[in-house]
Design a protein around this motif. Structure first.
Motif, PDB file in Angstrom:
ATOM      1  N   ARG A  54       9.426  24.370  -9.620  1.00  0.00           N
ATOM      2  CA  ARG A  54      10.562  23.739  -8.952  1.00  0.00           C
ATOM      3  C   ARG A  54      10.109  22.920  -7.757  1.00  0.00           C
ATOM      4  NH1 ARG A  54      15.574  27.412  -7.115  1.00  0.00           N
ATOM      5  NH2 ARG A  54      15.513  27.781  -9.369  1.00  0.00           N
ATOM      6  N   ALA A  55       9.199  23.468  -6.968  1.00  0.00           N
ATOM      7  CA  ALA A  55       8.697  22.729  -5.802  1.00  0.00           C
ATOM      8  C   ALA A  55       8.033  21.432  -6.228  1.00  0.00           C
ATOM      9  CB  ALA A  55       7.719  23.601  -5.017  1.00  0.00           C
ATOM     10  N   ILE A  56       7.241  21.484  -7.282  1.00  0.00           N
ATOM     11  CA  ILE A  56       6.573  20.283  -7.774  1.00  0.00           C
ATOM     12  C   ILE A  56       7.600  19.271  -8.266  1.00  0.00           C
ATOM     13  CG2 ILE A  56       5.055  19.399  -9.589  1.00  0.00           C
ATOM     14  CD1 ILE A  56       3.460  22.014  -9.334  1.00  0.00           C
ATOM     15  N   GLY A  57       8.623  19.748  -8.976  1.00  0.00           N
ATOM     16  CA  GLY A  57       9.646  18.851  -9.480  1.00  0.00           C
ATOM     17  C   GLY A  57      10.444  18.187  -8.373  1.00  0.00           C
ATOM     18  N   VAL A  58      10.844  18.969  -7.385  1.00  0.00           N
ATOM     19  CA  VAL A  58      11.617  18.410  -6.268  1.00  0.00           C
ATOM     20  C   VAL A  58      10.791  17.390  -5.502  1.00  0.00           C
ATOM     21  CG1 VAL A  58      12.682  18.953  -4.046  1.00  0.00           C
ATOM     22  CG2 VAL A  58      13.151  20.391  -6.036  1.00  0.00           C
ATOM     23  N   MET A  59       9.520  17.703  -5.251  1.00  0.00           N
ATOM     24  CA  MET A  59       8.684  16.774  -4.503  1.00  0.00           C
ATOM     25  C   MET A  59       8.339  15.535  -5.322  1.00  0.00           C
ATOM     26  SD  MET A  59       8.693  18.000  -1.590  1.00  0.00           S
ATOM     27  CE  MET A  59       7.710  16.648  -0.943  1.00  0.00           C
ATOM     28  N   THR A  60       8.322  15.657  -6.642  1.00  0.00           N
ATOM     29  CA  THR A  60       8.177  14.473  -7.485  1.00  0.00           C
ATOM     30  C   THR A  60       9.306  13.492  -7.210  1.00  0.00           C
ATOM     31  OG1 THR A  60       7.092  15.715  -9.268  1.00  0.00           O
ATOM     32  CG2 THR A  60       8.111  13.621  -9.857  1.00  0.00           C
ATOM     33  N   PHE A  61      10.535  14.016  -7.164  1.00  0.00           N
ATOM     34  CA  PHE A  61      11.697  13.166  -6.877  1.00  0.00           C
ATOM     35  C   PHE A  61      11.600  12.576  -5.469  1.00  0.00           C
ATOM     36  CE2 PHE A  61      15.952  12.691  -5.047  1.00  0.00           C
ATOM     37  CZ  PHE A  61      16.469  11.733  -5.916  1.00  0.00           C
ATOM     38  N   VAL A  62      11.172  13.362  -4.516  1.00  0.00           N
ATOM     39  CA  VAL A  62      11.063  12.871  -3.130  1.00  0.00           C
ATOM     40  C   VAL A  62      10.092  11.699  -3.055  1.00  0.00           C
ATOM     41  CG1 VAL A  62      10.276  13.466  -0.805  1.00  0.00           C
ATOM     42  CG2 VAL A  62      11.729  15.060  -2.078  1.00  0.00           C
ATOM     43  N   TYR A  63       8.939  11.811  -3.720  1.00  0.00           N
ATOM     44  CA  TYR A  63       7.975  10.716  -3.705  1.00  0.00           C
ATOM     45  C   TYR A  63       8.507   9.496  -4.454  1.00  0.00           C
ATOM     46  CZ  TYR A  63       4.129  13.087  -1.406  1.00  0.00           C
ATOM     47  OH  TYR A  63       3.333  13.706  -0.469  1.00  0.00           O
ATOM     48  N   ALA A  64       9.184   9.725  -5.571  1.00  0.00           N
ATOM     49  CA  ALA A  64       9.761   8.599  -6.309  1.00  0.00           C
ATOM     50  C   ALA A  64      10.829   7.903  -5.473  1.00  0.00           C
ATOM     51  CB  ALA A  64      10.363   9.094  -7.627  1.00  0.00           C
ATOM     52  N   LEU A  65      11.628   8.689  -4.743  1.00  0.00           N
ATOM     53  CA  LEU A  65      12.641   8.112  -3.869  1.00  0.00           C
ATOM     54  C   LEU A  65      11.998   7.331  -2.729  1.00  0.00           C
ATOM     55  CD1 LEU A  65      15.631   7.829  -3.079  1.00  0.00           C
ATOM     56  CD2 LEU A  65      15.425  10.006  -1.841  1.00  0.00           C
ATOM     57  N   ALA A  66      10.920   7.865  -2.158  1.00  0.00           N
ATOM     58  CA  ALA A  66      10.201   7.155  -1.099  1.00  0.00           C
ATOM     59  C   ALA A  66       9.621   5.845  -1.631  1.00  0.00           C
ATOM     60  CB  ALA A  66       9.087   8.035  -0.545  1.00  0.00           C
ATOM     61  N   HIS A  67       9.065   5.886  -2.841  1.00  0.00           N
ATOM     62  CA  HIS A  67       8.523   4.688  -3.491  1.00  0.00           C
ATOM     63  C   HIS A  67       9.610   3.622  -3.655  1.00  0.00           C
ATOM     64  CE1 HIS A  67       6.206   2.271  -6.313  1.00  0.00           C
ATOM     65  NE2 HIS A  67       7.136   2.432  -7.241  1.00  0.00           N
ATOM     66  N   GLY A  90       0.815  -1.213   0.000  1.00  0.00           N
ATOM     67  CA  GLY A  90       0.000   0.000   0.000  1.00  0.00           C
ATOM     68  C   GLY A  90       0.842   1.252   0.000  1.00  0.00           C
ATOM     69  N   LEU A  91       1.905   1.237   0.807  1.00  0.00           N
ATOM     70  CA  LEU A  91       2.795   2.383   0.882  1.00  0.00           C
ATOM     71  C   LEU A  91       3.519   2.595  -0.439  1.00  0.00           C
ATOM     72  CD1 LEU A  91       3.331   4.314   3.226  1.00  0.00           C
ATOM     73  CD2 LEU A  91       5.331   2.929   3.838  1.00  0.00           C
ATOM     74  N   GLU A  92       3.990   1.515  -1.025  1.00  0.00           N
ATOM     75  CA  GLU A  92       4.629   1.603  -2.346  1.00  0.00           C
ATOM     76  C   GLU A  92       3.682   2.249  -3.355  1.00  0.00           C
ATOM     77  OE1 GLU A  92       6.388  -1.902  -4.119  1.00  0.00           O
ATOM     78  OE2 GLU A  92       6.781  -2.704  -2.115  1.00  0.00           O
ATOM     79  N   HIS A  93       2.438   1.772  -3.352  1.00  0.00           N
ATOM     80  CA  HIS A  93       1.464   2.260  -4.329  1.00  0.00           C
ATOM     81  C   HIS A  93       1.193   3.753  -4.155  1.00  0.00           C
ATOM     82  CE1 HIS A  93      -2.096   2.394  -6.882  1.00  0.00           C
ATOM     83  NE2 HIS A  93      -2.757   2.961  -5.880  1.00  0.00           N
ATOM     84  N   PHE A  94       0.949   4.192  -2.924  1.00  0.00           N
ATOM     85  CA  PHE A  94       0.614   5.593  -2.704  1.00  0.00           C
ATOM     86  C   PHE A  94       1.778   6.520  -3.026  1.00  0.00           C
ATOM     87  CE2 PHE A  94      -2.905   3.957   0.022  1.00  0.00           C
ATOM     88  CZ  PHE A  94      -3.937   4.617  -0.625  1.00  0.00           C
ATOM     89  N   TYR A  95       2.985   6.154  -2.612  1.00  0.00           N
ATOM     90  CA  TYR A  95       4.137   7.001  -2.920  1.00  0.00           C
ATOM     91  C   TYR A  95       4.384   7.062  -4.430  1.00  0.00           C
ATOM     92  CZ  TYR A  95       5.475   7.189   2.043  1.00  0.00           C
ATOM     93  OH  TYR A  95       5.516   7.418   3.400  1.00  0.00           O
ATOM     94  N   GLY A  96       4.291   5.917  -5.084  1.00  0.00           N
ATOM     95  CA  GLY A  96       4.482   5.907  -6.532  1.00  0.00           C
ATOM     96  C   GLY A  96       3.403   6.686  -7.262  1.00  0.00           C
ATOM     97  N   LEU A  97       2.160   6.548  -6.798  1.00  0.00           N
ATOM     98  CA  LEU A  97       1.051   7.255  -7.435  1.00  0.00           C
ATOM     99  C   LEU A  97       1.211   8.759  -7.287  1.00  0.00           C
ATOM    100  CD1 LEU A  97      -1.588   6.813  -8.951  1.00  0.00           C
ATOM    101  CD2 LEU A  97      -2.777   6.740  -6.757  1.00  0.00           C
ATOM    102  N   TRP A  98       1.659   9.201  -6.114  1.00  0.00           N
ATOM    103  CA  TRP A  98       1.869  10.635  -5.923  1.00  0.00           C
ATOM    104  C   TRP A  98       3.020  11.154  -6.782  1.00  0.00           C
ATOM    105  CZ3 TRP A  98      -0.084  14.841  -3.127  1.00  0.00           C
ATOM    106  CH2 TRP A  98      -1.311  14.598  -2.511  1.00  0.00           C
ATOM    107  N   ALA A  99       4.052  10.348  -6.964  1.00  0.00           N
ATOM    108  CA  ALA A  99       5.142  10.760  -7.857  1.00  0.00           C
ATOM    109  C   ALA A  99       4.615  10.958  -9.270  1.00  0.00           C
ATOM    110  CB  ALA A  99       6.263   9.715  -7.842  1.00  0.00           C
ATOM    111  N   LEU A 100       3.773  10.051  -9.736  1.00  0.00           N
ATOM    112  CA  LEU A 100       3.197  10.172 -11.078  1.00  0.00           C
ATOM    113  C   LEU A 100       2.265  11.377 -11.168  1.00  0.00           C
ATOM    114  CD1 LEU A 100       2.760   9.105 -13.916  1.00  0.00           C
ATOM    115  CD2 LEU A 100       1.094   7.466 -12.993  1.00  0.00           C
ATOM    116  N   ARG A 101       1.459  11.591 -10.140  1.00  0.00           N
ATOM    117  CA  ARG A 101       0.565  12.753 -10.140  1.00  0.00           C
ATOM    118  C   ARG A 101       1.340  14.055 -10.229  1.00  0.00           C
ATOM    119  NH1 ARG A 101      -3.305  10.697  -5.162  1.00  0.00           N
ATOM    120  NH2 ARG A 101      -4.734   9.406  -6.403  1.00  0.00           N
ATOM    121  N   LEU A 102       2.437  14.136  -9.492  1.00  0.00           N
ATOM    122  CA  LEU A 102       3.223  15.370  -9.508  1.00  0.00           C
ATOM    123  C   LEU A 102       3.956  15.547 -10.832  1.00  0.00           C
ATOM    124  CD1 LEU A 102       4.592  15.475  -5.859  1.00  0.00           C
ATOM    125  CD2 LEU A 102       2.765  16.844  -6.875  1.00  0.00           C
TER     126      LEU A 102
END
Length: 215
Positions: free
Chosen positions: A82-95, A47-59
């Motif tokens: 820039r904020a959206i881009g950086v947080m995209t990476f953060v979510y992808a890294l969390a995933h 579930g955690l993998e899915h949500f973090y990955g989904l948020w990376a894709l959304r961003l």
């Protein structure tokens, strides 16, 4: 439409960029807490993998949508890109971290799975595209790279395409959700094709000039 765009732009100018970082970061600890307390179902790691990955894709999609919003509707959210881009990476890294440390749990197995499973190969390739983007999302890199910075950040297109393919391949059977996200990515990438200004006409007329061709 123009009045609405002007109103939205006025609101956007009042929002500090740090608040966007904070708002986008809040789901990370919240999802983790949900996983610890049973809020993500019988398999909290998946579930955690899915949500973090989904948020990376959304961003990723949100970042791609900034230019069409400005050109077609006159809504400018460039200051938040820039904020959206950086947080995209953060979510992808969390995933990736949840998958590697909590799911696979072994370096040899990680590389074996990446090489064996095409959807993981595609996902890892998409993540690697985000690494140089995150590393150069700062003013120093912008000054240092000059025009090359914009070319480098076109890797966003590749990352979005690979992320959508990763989600599609991961889905079992026919599922509408990954198809919707893939369609959004495809549409936003098609928008960027040189179609003679077909997509550029917005509420302010032919909205862009040569010096305004953002990514």
């Amino acid at each position: 439409m123009t009045r609405l765009a002007d109103a939205l732009n006025r609101v956007a100018r009042r929002i500090p960029v740090w608040a966007v970082y904070l708002l986008l970061a809040l789901p990370i600890p919240w999802f983790f807490y949900q996983g610890l307390t049973g809020g993500l179902g019988r398999d909290p790691v998946k579930g955690l993998e899915h949500f973090y990955g989904l948020w990376a894709l959304r961003l990723l999609i949100a970042g791609l949508a900034i230019t069409p919003l400005r050109r077609v509707f006159g809504v400018s959210l460039l200051r938040f890109r820039r904020a959206i881009g950086v947080m995209t990476f953060v979510y992808a890294l969390a995933h990736l971290t949840v998958w590697a440390l909590l799911d696979v749990q072994g370096l040899s197995r990680i590389w074996a799975d990446i090489l064996k499973r095409p959807y993981l190969t595609i996902g890892m390739a998409g993540f690697l595209c985000l690494v140089p983007l995150a590393a150069t999302s700062n003013n120093w890199s912008l000054r240092r790279l000059g025009a090359r910075w914009r070319k480098l950040h076109r890797l966003t297109y590749v990352a979005a395409l690979l992320a959508a393919l990763h989600f599609l391949w991961l889905a079992k059977g026919f599922q509408l959700e990954p198809l919707v996200y893939a369609g959004l990515v495809a549409g936003l990438l098609i928008y960027r094709l040189p179609l003679g200004g077909l997509w550029q006409k917005g509420p302010r007329g032919w909205a862009t000039r040569k010096g305004q061709q953002g990514s």
